[in-house]
Design a protein around this motif. Structure first.
Motif, mmCIF file in Angstrom:
data_model
loop_
_atom_site.group_PDB
_atom_site.id
_atom_site.type_symbol
_atom_site.label_atom_id
_atom_site.label_comp_id
_atom_site.label_asym_id
_atom_site.label_seq_id
_atom_site.Cartn_x
_atom_site.Cartn_y
_atom_site.Cartn_z
ATOM 1 N N GLU A 193 -0.910 -1.053 -2.377
ATOM 2 C CA GLU A 193 -1.404 0.043 -1.548
ATOM 3 C C GLU A 193 -0.509 1.268 -1.671
ATOM 4 O OE1 GLU A 193 -2.256 0.902 3.160
ATOM 5 O OE2 GLU A 193 -2.401 -1.141 2.376
ATOM 6 N N ARG A 194 0.782 1.063 -1.713
ATOM 7 C CA ARG A 194 1.698 2.201 -1.856
ATOM 8 C C ARG A 194 1.597 2.819 -3.249
ATOM 9 N NH1 ARG A 194 7.133 -0.124 1.245
ATOM 10 N NH2 ARG A 194 6.166 -0.310 3.309
ATOM 11 N N TYR A 195 1.323 1.989 -4.232
ATOM 12 C CA TYR A 195 1.150 2.517 -5.588
ATOM 13 C C TYR A 195 -0.090 3.415 -5.655
ATOM 14 C CZ TYR A 195 0.754 2.586 -10.676
ATOM 15 O OH TYR A 195 0.667 2.987 -11.986
ATOM 16 N N LEU A 196 -1.186 2.964 -5.046
ATOM 17 C CA LEU A 196 -2.401 3.780 -5.029
ATOM 18 C C LEU A 196 -2.200 5.050 -4.218
ATOM 19 C CD1 LEU A 196 -5.149 1.032 -4.625
ATOM 20 C CD2 LEU A 196 -4.419 2.202 -6.697
ATOM 21 N N ALA A 197 -1.460 4.946 -3.110
ATOM 22 C CA ALA A 197 -1.164 6.144 -2.324
ATOM 23 C C ALA A 197 -0.323 7.124 -3.124
ATOM 24 C CB ALA A 197 -0.452 5.757 -1.032
ATOM 25 N N CYS A 198 0.554 6.601 -3.967
ATOM 26 C CA CYS A 198 1.364 7.470 -4.835
ATOM 27 C C CYS A 198 0.480 8.180 -5.848
ATOM 28 C CB CYS A 198 2.442 6.648 -5.533
ATOM 29 S SG CYS A 198 3.493 7.583 -6.669
ATOM 30 N N LYS A 199 -0.539 7.492 -6.349
ATOM 31 C CA LYS A 199 -1.452 8.100 -7.302
ATOM 32 C C LYS A 199 -2.268 9.222 -6.667
ATOM 33 C CE LYS A 199 -0.410 6.090 -11.043
ATOM 34 N NZ LYS A 199 0.100 6.893 -12.189
#
Length: 392
Positions: A193-199
């Motif tokens: 989820e944090r990776y997608l939020a970073c994207k």
């Protein structure tokens, strides 16, 4: 009771996704279906027209036919045809009687202009391949792998809960610990989820995608300008007056200054021009549609994965302006949905969840799998009433 627990264990084991073996995601699609269609048409159609132009030239011979004087030899007639095709200049007189010339070079340059058009239309594809595909493939490999792993983690969590429930002598203690774990969010796996939020805060992929489609529109506009300015000027001119007093015939006094020549390839020239305008006109709405898809979120994929306890990107209202790399990744996840094995399982669970919402408090996949594993009916009544009061 042991038979019921064994059946529940088998059901949970069957729900686990198999580990991928061999080349990982060998069939990963790194172009959207509409983009691939635009590529094949924009690049392949000019090449098809080039083959048509060359086939007509080989089958019909010389692209022009000049009406030479009757006393010309075969050698002289062939020289006239070659000379007029090399110059391809129309000589005429205006209203004041002055001589003027008009070049018909688009007829000669037709195959080469089509080749240049095919090369130009392939440049945006090369830009995408070298500037975006390496990063996009890495993102997709990681996200697809993590989504499937998150699904398996949820299944293994329910298996662990079932095992603890079997070994616990006091069911109240088990359910108290379970409710505490849910409130303190022990079941979350926030890496994905944090990776997608970073994207969401990255714009390299979306910038390359916008540049690719903008270049296609630019080259299409340049094609319109070329066809309208050069081809339209000679579109209906089948005959032209050619000066033949050059080379071998420069000193000949018994031949006329100008002879009439006819363009035998005019029909092919007209077909190619009209077909190019029609095809690229049809491609423009497709390219514009590809650009408009970046202006809205594809929330169906995210909503399905909110069944996972680690995934609440939508419920936390983290989706803002859709023009970012996350939206591009979601489009490619949709195109690679066959590689996302957990999607079909979660889609079924979402359908079942909608039919069972009035009977049970089901928020995540863990809640639903505990219900299927036979743990929900064993929940103490005071905990069931408490949850119902909190979620009317």
């Amino acid at each position: 009771m042991s038979l019921a627990h064994t059946a529940a264990e088998y059901m949970l084991s069957d729900a686990l996704l198999p580990d991928r073996k061999g080349p990982r995601l060998k069939g990963l699609r790194l172009e959207l279906p509409l983009d691939r269609m635009v590529k094949f048409v924009a690049v392949g159609f000019p090449l098809l027209l080039v083959s048509l132009a060359f086939a007509q030239e080989f089958s019909s011979g010389s692209p022009i036919s000049c009406f030479c004087p009757s006393n010309f030899s075969i050698r002289q007639a062939a020289y006239v045809d070659s000379s007029c095709w090399d110059s391809l200049v129309h000589h005429e007189q205006d209203e004041s009687g002055q001589s003027k010339t008009k070049s018909l070079w688009p007829h000669k340059a037709l195959p080469y202009s089509l080749l240049a058009l095919a090369v130009a239309m392939y440049l945006p594809v090369l830009l995408w391949q070298y500037a975006a595909v390496p990063a996009l493939s890495s993102d997709l490999l990681f996200i697809i792998s993590e989504l499937d792993k998150s699904y398996n983690r949820a299944i293994r969590l329910v298996q662990h809960m079932l095992k603890i429930r079997q070994e616990s002598s006091d069911p109240d203690v088990f359910w108290d610990e379970l409710e505490k774990a849910r409130k303190e969010r022990y079941f979350e796996f926030p890496l994905l989820e944090r990776y997608l939020a970073c994207k969401q805060r990255s714009h390299s992929l979306v910038a390359t995608y916008l540049l690719r489609n903008s270049l296609l529109l630019l080259f299409t506009s340049a094609t319109y300008l070329y066809l309208g300015h050069f081809h339209l000027d000679v579109f209906f001119q089948e005959e032209f007056s050619c000066s033949i007093k050059t080379g071998l015939l420069h000193d000949e006094t018994h031949i006329p200054d100008l002879i009439t020549c006819r363009l035998t390839s005019l029909s092919v020239f007209q077909i190619v021009s009209l077909a190019s305008v029609a095809i690229y006109t049809l491609l423009v709405p497709v390219i514009l549609y590809n650009l408009t898809r970046l202006c809205r979120w594809d929330k169906r994929l995210l909503s399905i994965y909110e069944m996972l306890p680690a995934f609440d990107l939508l419920s936390r209202k983290m989706l803002g302006c859709p023009i970012n790399d996350l939206n591009v990744i979601l489009l490619f996840l949709r195109a690679n949905i066959s590689e996302l094995i957990s999607f079909s399982w979660l889609s079924v669970l979402c359908e079942l969840k909608d039919t069972a919402t009035q009977k049970h408090n089901i928020d995540t996949m863990v809640d639903f799998m505990t219900l299927l594993a036979g743990l929900e009916p064993s929940k103490p009544k005071h905990l069931t009433h408490g949850m119902c009061d909190e979620n009317p």
